[in-house]
Write a protein that holds these residues in place. Structure first.
Motif, mmCIF file in Angstrom:
data_model
loop_
_atom_site.group_PDB
_atom_site.id
_atom_site.type_symbol
_atom_site.label_atom_id
_atom_site.label_comp_id
_atom_site.label_asym_id
_atom_site.label_seq_id
_atom_site.Cartn_x
_atom_site.Cartn_y
_atom_site.Cartn_z
ATOM 1 N N ILE A 11 11.722 9.126 0.219
ATOM 2 C CA ILE A 11 10.762 8.289 -0.460
ATOM 3 C C ILE A 11 12.418 8.114 -1.974
ATOM 4 C CG2 ILE A 11 9.863 8.520 -3.147
ATOM 5 C CD1 ILE A 11 8.448 10.679 -1.987
ATOM 6 N N TYR A 12 13.390 9.092 -1.643
ATOM 7 C CA TYR A 12 15.171 8.094 -2.543
ATOM 8 C C TYR A 12 15.422 6.618 -2.171
ATOM 9 C CZ TYR A 12 15.356 12.320 -4.764
ATOM 10 O OH TYR A 12 15.058 13.240 -5.723
ATOM 11 N N ARG A 13 14.818 6.899 -0.671
ATOM 12 C CA ARG A 13 15.639 5.709 0.317
ATOM 13 C C ARG A 13 15.062 4.498 -0.272
ATOM 14 N NH1 ARG A 13 16.569 7.883 4.720
ATOM 15 N NH2 ARG A 13 14.802 7.125 5.829
ATOM 16 N N LYS A 14 13.178 3.804 -0.104
ATOM 17 C CA LYS A 14 12.702 3.332 -0.045
ATOM 18 C C LYS A 14 12.750 3.053 -1.996
ATOM 19 C CE LYS A 14 9.197 4.649 3.735
ATOM 20 N NZ LYS A 14 9.084 3.437 4.283
ATOM 21 N N ARG A 15 13.143 4.183 -2.434
ATOM 22 C CA ARG A 15 12.639 3.852 -4.362
ATOM 23 C C ARG A 15 13.540 2.548 -4.693
ATOM 24 N NH1 ARG A 15 12.799 7.842 -8.703
ATOM 25 N NH2 ARG A 15 14.773 8.167 -7.932
ATOM 26 N N ASP A 16 15.300 2.390 -3.947
ATOM 27 C CA ASP A 16 15.917 2.456 -3.787
ATOM 28 C C ASP A 16 15.918 0.692 -3.403
ATOM 29 O OD1 ASP A 16 17.703 4.012 -4.815
ATOM 30 O OD2 ASP A 16 18.890 4.732 -3.324
ATOM 31 N N VAL A 17 15.117 0.480 -2.638
ATOM 32 C CA VAL A 17 14.743 -0.741 -2.429
ATOM 33 C C VAL A 17 14.080 -1.428 -3.153
ATOM 34 C CG1 VAL A 17 13.510 -2.016 -0.179
ATOM 35 C CG2 VAL A 17 14.885 -0.665 0.190
ATOM 36 N N TRP A 18 12.668 -0.592 -3.574
ATOM 37 C CA TRP A 18 11.657 -1.242 -4.589
ATOM 38 C C TRP A 18 12.290 -1.813 -5.904
ATOM 39 C CZ3 TRP A 18 8.352 3.586 -3.178
ATOM 40 C CH2 TRP A 18 7.661 3.387 -1.719
ATOM 41 N N THR A 19 13.235 -0.881 -6.232
ATOM 42 C CA THR A 19 13.477 -1.570 -7.222
ATOM 43 C C THR A 19 15.234 -1.751 -7.796
ATOM 44 O OG1 THR A 19 15.104 1.158 -7.660
ATOM 45 C CG2 THR A 19 13.256 0.865 -8.611
ATOM 46 N N LYS A 20 15.430 -2.505 -6.196
ATOM 47 C CA LYS A 20 16.808 -3.402 -6.541
ATOM 48 C C LYS A 20 16.400 -5.238 -6.218
ATOM 49 C CE LYS A 20 19.978 -4.326 -2.785
ATOM 50 N NZ LYS A 20 20.016 -4.359 -1.998
ATOM 51 N N PRO A 21 16.850 -5.164 -7.543
ATOM 52 C CA PRO A 21 16.731 -7.072 -7.514
ATOM 53 C C PRO A 21 16.256 -8.133 -6.837
ATOM 54 C CG PRO A 21 18.809 -6.022 -8.976
ATOM 55 C CD PRO A 21 18.039 -5.282 -8.802
ATOM 56 N N LYS A 22 15.098 -8.397 -6.657
ATOM 57 C CA LYS A 22 15.181 -9.651 -5.005
ATOM 58 C C LYS A 22 15.580 -10.244 -5.602
ATOM 59 C CE LYS A 22 10.592 -7.683 -3.752
ATOM 60 N NZ LYS A 22 11.166 -6.260 -4.268
ATOM 61 N N ILE A 46 1.179 -1.040 0.104
ATOM 62 C CA ILE A 46 0.059 -0.524 -0.261
ATOM 63 C C ILE A 46 0.908 1.180 0.017
ATOM 64 C CG2 ILE A 46 -2.044 1.364 0.991
ATOM 65 C CD1 ILE A 46 -2.687 -1.197 2.266
ATOM 66 N N GLU A 47 1.752 1.037 0.559
ATOM 67 C CA GLU A 47 2.541 2.680 0.557
ATOM 68 C C GLU A 47 3.251 2.627 -0.395
ATOM 69 O OE1 GLU A 47 6.077 3.644 3.800
ATOM 70 O OE2 GLU A 47 6.505 1.273 2.427
ATOM 71 N N GLN A 48 3.534 1.235 -1.105
ATOM 72 C CA GLN A 48 4.495 1.742 -2.445
ATOM 73 C C GLN A 48 3.893 2.434 -3.230
ATOM 74 O OE1 GLN A 48 6.259 -2.313 -3.412
ATOM 75 N NE2 GLN A 48 6.915 -1.095 -5.877
ATOM 76 N N ARG A 49 2.517 1.755 -3.293
ATOM 77 C CA ARG A 49 1.459 2.425 -4.490
ATOM 78 C C ARG A 49 1.427 4.385 -3.983
ATOM 79 N NH1 ARG A 49 -2.941 -2.069 -6.583
ATOM 80 N NH2 ARG A 49 -1.372 -3.485 -6.890
ATOM 81 N N ALA A 50 1.294 4.305 -2.922
ATOM 82 C CA ALA A 50 0.857 5.374 -2.227
ATOM 83 C C ALA A 50 1.865 6.611 -3.045
ATOM 84 C CB ALA A 50 0.290 6.172 -0.713
ATOM 85 N N VAL A 51 2.678 6.054 -2.899
ATOM 86 C CA VAL A 51 4.407 6.546 -3.243
ATOM 87 C C VAL A 51 4.825 6.947 -4.804
ATOM 88 C CG1 VAL A 51 6.792 7.068 -2.975
ATOM 89 C CG2 VAL A 51 5.400 6.200 -1.266
ATOM 90 N N MET A 52 4.262 5.320 -5.173
ATOM 91 C CA MET A 52 4.443 6.079 -7.431
ATOM 92 C C MET A 52 3.751 6.838 -7.526
ATOM 93 S SD MET A 52 7.373 4.007 -6.911
ATOM 94 C CE MET A 52 7.709 4.406 -8.060
ATOM 95 N N ALA A 53 2.478 6.380 -6.947
ATOM 96 C CA ALA A 53 1.423 7.670 -7.123
ATOM 97 C C ALA A 53 1.731 8.668 -7.319
ATOM 98 C CB ALA A 53 0.161 7.243 -6.493
ATOM 99 N N ALA A 54 1.691 9.387 -6.066
ATOM 100 C CA ALA A 54 2.434 11.088 -5.870
ATOM 101 C C ALA A 54 3.516 11.521 -7.056
ATOM 102 C CB ALA A 54 2.992 10.835 -4.362
ATOM 103 N N ILE A 55 4.314 10.579 -7.274
ATOM 104 C CA ILE A 55 5.777 10.780 -8.114
ATOM 105 C C ILE A 55 5.061 10.901 -9.408
ATOM 106 C CG2 ILE A 55 7.432 9.798 -8.841
ATOM 107 C CD1 ILE A 55 8.835 8.483 -6.211
ATOM 108 N N GLU A 56 3.905 10.172 -9.346
ATOM 109 C CA GLU A 56 3.572 10.052 -11.250
ATOM 110 C C GLU A 56 2.535 11.553 -11.576
ATOM 111 O OE1 GLU A 56 1.650 6.263 -12.581
ATOM 112 O OE2 GLU A 56 0.108 7.403 -13.768
ATOM 113 N N ARG A 57 1.844 11.538 -10.532
ATOM 114 C CA ARG A 57 0.782 12.967 -10.019
ATOM 115 C C ARG A 57 2.064 13.924 -10.013
ATOM 116 N NH1 ARG A 57 -1.720 10.398 -6.123
ATOM 117 N NH2 ARG A 57 -0.798 11.360 -4.373
ATOM 118 N N HIS A 58 2.972 14.349 -10.348
ATOM 119 C CA HIS A 58 4.385 15.177 -9.959
ATOM 120 C C HIS A 58 4.798 14.770 -10.746
ATOM 121 C CE1 HIS A 58 2.847 17.019 -6.472
ATOM 122 N NE2 HIS A 58 2.480 16.086 -6.152
ATOM 123 N N ALA A 59 4.419 14.225 -11.548
ATOM 124 C CA ALA A 59 5.534 13.944 -13.385
ATOM 125 C C ALA A 59 7.534 13.719 -12.495
ATOM 126 C CB ALA A 59 5.535 15.217 -14.272
#
Lengths: 468, 120
Positions: free
Chosen positions: A456-467, A426-439
């Motif tokens: 956000i930078y920190r979390k995004r790094d975790v999300w985009t890091k290959p599992k 839920i957190e990831q979706r909320a953050v990514m949606a906000a980034i998209e809303r702000h182009a």
């Protein structure tokens, strides 16, 4: 030198493809003491931006080779502290409003009045310099509203004013708490100006808007080049010496820098980047944040020693919705000033409009109120602000007979959307949606979500890091 | 006549500020926009979409200048024609051309004949 006594050389870029208009803007700004570099298309603007890194851009949205909005996006991605003033023709207001939602500092509608143009540039340059820490902070109320008007007459604000008077005389560190847009920096200025340090500098630094190395250089100064072309830049400790240092969002400072700051405060001296020996400093500290420092300390984001050094005298700035009739007083004062800048003659707020203003939640506080008023002033003539001039959603909100109905619908939709997701998802979706809303603008998404960009930078790094 | 073409005080203030260099530049820009508009309509006869887009751009630039010098009629005519371009109504834009060019010519003449250093 400009009217405010500072140099704007290389800090202002005019982007306008019509030569006569470019010549006119340049003439007006030159007369006010501002010098500008210019570009007549988007490509040239981006090239000149890369070379000069100006702090303020005046940008026509319709350019011959590319969309002005794309130029703005690219510039803000490279330097988020840049203040972009969008220029648009009357009748293209929607585009200008869209630009402000996407990060423009403000918009000007043709024909541009001389005073309005100069004021917009002066404000933008001042804000950029404050943000970049390149000069003494020039913290004013928005639209230079007199402090008495800004403070209003509500009980909460009267109580706050008395407290400011009392703490200003002390040297004790002050921590100002309040939602975004409530005027925390203005309160900091009041404390400074009523203190014995009023004639000394007030310097601010926003710890959530700069990467670690940049923040370190802004605090301690920096040295570039070698021998002959060696350039030394003073940090805020030096610039604020003898005066007041305003630390915005200290909890967002990297842990290592927080520890260094504790050492500086303990020793009463710091070692500048350009020197080997410690230099004694004499500063009064004021901090401000939207989040409570005690919670941040318990969560491990604020160094415990630093917490006890900063959180000595708390001052809480109430949200606009808690200020009762102050809202109408503030609206009227801002209305008159905004109208003056736009060449209009608004003087009063009608009773119906006042009722609607009093019924709003004002999540963006004073900043949101100003946006609503500017919207009305740009689109209508005055002199009376009526309810029809307010945004439709505000009128609907105020007139909804069952205010809970809309909320319930939204809640059901939200529940359906998150059903089956984990908290992290839920957190990831909320953050990514906000980034998209702000182009794609992370600083702006962070502002909307009321968290630090670094989070956000920190979390995004975790999300985009290959599992694994 | 002046009042119908543009706001005298606004033009007066602008040209006093920028002098002959600015008035010459306004005249040159107005002529360039007119040419682009005429050429765009020529393009539209073979490529309607491209021609209307070029016409809209020329009209938008012309409207920016008109607004700046207080030429309300011209800015209104341009705004209306811009909207027609957006709607793809080529014939209506072609019909609006004569009026726009005539107003633009009158404005150009007014600026060109502006007496340097004095009020209109």
């Amino acid at each position: 030198m400009s009217a405010d006594g500072s140099s704007s050389a290389g800090q202002l870029l005019l982007v306008e493809d019509t030569p006569s208009l470019l010549m006119l803007y340049r003439t007006v700004l030159n007369r006010a003491g501002y010098s500008a570099i210019s570009a007549t298309n988007g490509t040239e603007a981006l090239e000149k931006f890369d070379v000069h890194r100006p702090g303020v851009i005046m940008l026509d949205l319709m350019l011959p080779d590319m969309d002005g909005m794309a130029v703005m996006r690219e510039i803000l991605a490279k330097q988020p502290t840049t203040r972009v003033i969008v220029i648009t023709a009357n009748g293209s207001i929607d585009k200008a409003l869209e630009a402000t939602r996407k990060g423009a500092y403000e918009f000007l509608v043709k024909p541009l009045g001389d005073q309005r143009l100069v004021a917009a540039v002066a404000n933008a340059l001042s804000e950029f310099r404050t943000q970049s820490g390149a000069a003494k902070a020039l913290l004013h109320t928005p639209y230079n509203l007199p402090l008495a008007d800004f403070l209003g007459n509500s009980d909460v604000m009267r109580h706050l004013t008395q407290k400011i008077k009392a703490v200003a005389k002390s040297m004790a560190p002050v921590f100002i708490l309040g939602e975004r847009g409530t005027g925390k920096k203005t309160i900091a200025r009041m404390v400074h100006e009523q203190s014995q340090r009023a004639t000394r500098p007030l310097v601010s630094i926003n710890c959530s808007e700069h990467p670690s190395d940049e923040l370190e250089a802004m605090l301690f100064g920096s040295v570039a080049g070698t021998n002959g072309d060696r350039v030394e830049t003073a940090g805020v400790f030096k610039n604020a010496d003898g005066g007041t240092l305003l630390l915005e969002n200290p909890q967002d400072m990297p842990a290592e820098l927080q520890a260094r700051l504790v050492s500086v405060l303990q020793a009463g001296s710091y070692t500048p980047a350009a020197g080997a020996a410690p230099v004694p400093i004499d500063i009064r500290l004021i901090s401000c944040a939207r989040v409570h420092p005690t919670e941040e300390m318990h969560a491990g984001r604020l160094n415990e020693d630093l917490y006890y050094r900063l959180f000595v005298i708390p001052l809480t700035v109430p949200p606009l919705s808690k200020r009762g009739d102050d809202i109408v007083q503030l609206a009227t004062s801002f209305l008159v000033r905004i109208a003056r800048q736009e060449g209009k003659t608004f003087t009063t707020v009608s009773d119906d409009a006042a009722r609607i203003l009093l019924n709003q939640q004002w999540h963006g506080n004073i900043r949101e109120l100003i946006n609503v008023l500017r919207h009305a002033v740009v689109l209508y003539q005055g002199p009376n602000l009526t309810d029809e001039m307010l945004p439709e959603d505000m009128i609907t909100h105020a007139h909804t007979s069952n205010p809970n109905a809309k909320h319930d619908d939204a809640l059901h939709g939200f529940e359906a959307a998150i059903k089956g997701l984990t908290m992290a998802e839920i957190e990831q979706r909320a953050v990514m949606a906000a980034i998209e809303r702000h182009a794609g603008s992370i600083p702006q998404a962070a502002r909307e979500l009321d968290i630090a960009p670094s989070t956000i930078y920190r979390k995004r790094d975790v999300w985009t890091k290959p599992k694994d | 006549m002046t009042a119908r073409i543009c706001d005298q005080m606004q033009l007066d203030a602008l040209l006093s500020l920028g002098g002959r260099a600015l008035s010459d530049q306004f005249v040159a820009d107005l002529a360039r926009c007119e040419t682009h508009f005429i050429e765009a309509l020529g393009v539209a006869s073979t490529d309607k979409r491209q021609g209307l887009e070029l016409a809209r751009r020329a009209l938008h630039e012309l409207r920016g200048i008109a607004l700046t010098v207080g030429a309300t009629s011209l800015s209104r005519q341009c705004a209306k024609a811009e909207a027609l371009c957006d709607l793809g109504h080529l014939q209506d834009v072609v019909e609006a051309r004569a009026e726009i060019l005539a107003t633009c010519d009158a404005l150009t003449k007014l600026i060109r004949d502006y007496p340097e250093g004095t009020s209109l």
